[in-house]
Design a protein around this motif. Structure first.
Motif, short mmCIF file in Angstrom:
data_model
loop_
_atom_site.label_atom_id
_atom_site.label_comp_id
_atom_site.label_asym_id
_atom_site.label_seq_id
_atom_site.Cartn_x
_atom_site.Cartn_y
_atom_site.Cartn_z
N UNK A 161 0.83 -1.21 0.00
CA UNK A 161 0.00 0.00 0.00
C UNK A 161 0.86 1.25 0.00
N UNK A 162 1.91 1.25 0.85
CA UNK A 162 2.81 2.41 0.92
C UNK A 162 3.50 2.65 -0.41
N UNK A 163 3.85 1.54 -1.10
CA UNK A 163 4.51 1.66 -2.39
C UNK A 163 3.64 2.29 -3.46
N UNK A 164 2.33 2.21 -3.26
CA UNK A 164 1.40 2.80 -4.21
C UNK A 164 0.96 4.19 -3.85
N UNK A 187 6.07 3.39 6.59
CA UNK A 187 6.04 4.86 6.64
C UNK A 187 7.19 5.44 5.81
N UNK A 188 8.36 4.85 5.90
CA UNK A 188 9.51 5.32 5.11
C UNK A 188 9.21 5.24 3.62
N UNK A 189 8.61 4.14 3.20
CA UNK A 189 8.27 3.96 1.79
C UNK A 189 7.22 4.99 1.36
N UNK A 190 6.21 5.18 2.21
CA UNK A 190 5.15 6.15 1.90
C UNK A 190 5.72 7.55 1.74
N UNK A 191 6.66 7.91 2.61
CA UNK A 191 7.28 9.23 2.52
C UNK A 191 8.13 9.36 1.26
N UNK A 192 8.81 8.29 0.89
CA UNK A 192 9.60 8.31 -0.34
C UNK A 192 8.71 8.55 -1.56
N UNK A 193 7.47 8.07 -1.46
CA UNK A 193 6.52 8.25 -2.56
C UNK A 193 5.83 9.62 -2.50
#
Length: 276
Positions: A161-164, A187-193
């Motif tokens: 989900x974060x990756x999207x 959360x880190x992935x979501x922020x990167x996106x």
């Protein structure tokens, strides 16, 4: 080993400021285990960075680890479990945590997040275990106000989900310890996106965890949750859910007529479904 001997072997290697921290812990361990990083800093008169260095020098990665170690070593903890007839005790403890959390809530941040909630294209609530229950409550309360949201409590689905996520998405992250690796990674992935992130935790250690990672952070505080080594209790679930509800109340206040109309129609729809 009693608390007074906890830093005995390392005391000579401490700086003047670090000795102040150690002396405070030994003199009043019961008070220390109930304090946040910010409160310790203000009480002892040292910077938060000094406390973090002190923790690392003593072999602790988190304030939470030292706190639990102290609790285990207390000569007379005095925190026995309540009797079977413990309802008044539980009620009093919950009230204490709710009041402490209410005092810690940053109203300005609440208003900012409520605005972001209205503008977001997608809204996600992340959490694992009991924090996952708080995430589900938050998403449910959000949906009842007509703002569609998704609770994600599976570690793999959180990453997917974060990756999207995109720049117009909003992610609420729940973690009592503030350091749940599954939630932190998502959360880190979501922020990167490019997503905006909101952390809700009982750990305000800015060096690690949600406090230092998220764009916005809310502390669910109080004495009870910090003392439990058998997993966070009902009080932590209540206070985490309370914070998300405060944000939702502000969201509703910002668009009261529309949301109230939607809520009324939804209540009737649910009632009709039950009668069929």
């Amino acid at each position: 080993m009693p608390v007074k001997d906890l830093f005995k072997d390392k005391y000579e290697t401490f700086t003047k400021s670090e000795r102040k921290i150690a002396d405070f812990i030994v003199s009043d361990p019961d008070r220390f285990v109930n304090m946040t990083l910010n409160e310790i800093s203000a009480t002892v008169g040292v910077g938060e960075a000094t406390i973090v260095r002190f923790l690392k020098k003593c072999g602790y990665r988190l304030l939470l680890e030292l706190r639990y170690d102290i609790i285990r070593k207390m000569d007379a903890p005095g925190h026995e479990l309540a009797d079977v007839d413990g309802m008044p005790h539980i009620a009093a403890e919950l009230e204490k945590q709710v009041q402490a959390t209410a005092k810690a809530i940053d109203k300005e941040q609440v208003m900012k997040v409520a605005v972001l909630l209205k503008k977001a294209v997608h809204v996600y609530y992340f959490g694992i275990g009991q924090s996952g229950l708080a995430a589900e409550i938050g998403a449910y309360r959000c949906a009842r106000r007509g703002r569609q949201a998704q609770a994600v409590s599976d570690a793999h689905m959180q990453i997917i989900t974060a990756g999207g996520c995109g720049t117009k998405d909003l992610v609420f992250a729940f973690s009592y310890s503030g350091t749940s690796p599954e939630v932190i990674k998502a959360v880190k992935i979501a922020r990167q996106r490019g997503a905006t992130t909101v952390g809700i935790s009982a750990n305000d250690d800015g060096e690690v965890g949600l406090c230092g990672l998220c764009d916005y952070f809310f502390l669910c505080t109080g004495e009870g949750p910090k003392r439990k080594m058998t997993g966070s209790g009902l009080d932590s679930l209540v206070t985490m859910a309370m914070i998300s509800e405060v944000i939702m109340e502000q969201y509703e206040k910002n668009d009261y007529e529309r949301i109230n109309d939607y809520a009324g129609k939804m209540t009737l729809t649910i009632a009709e479904g039950r009668e069929q």
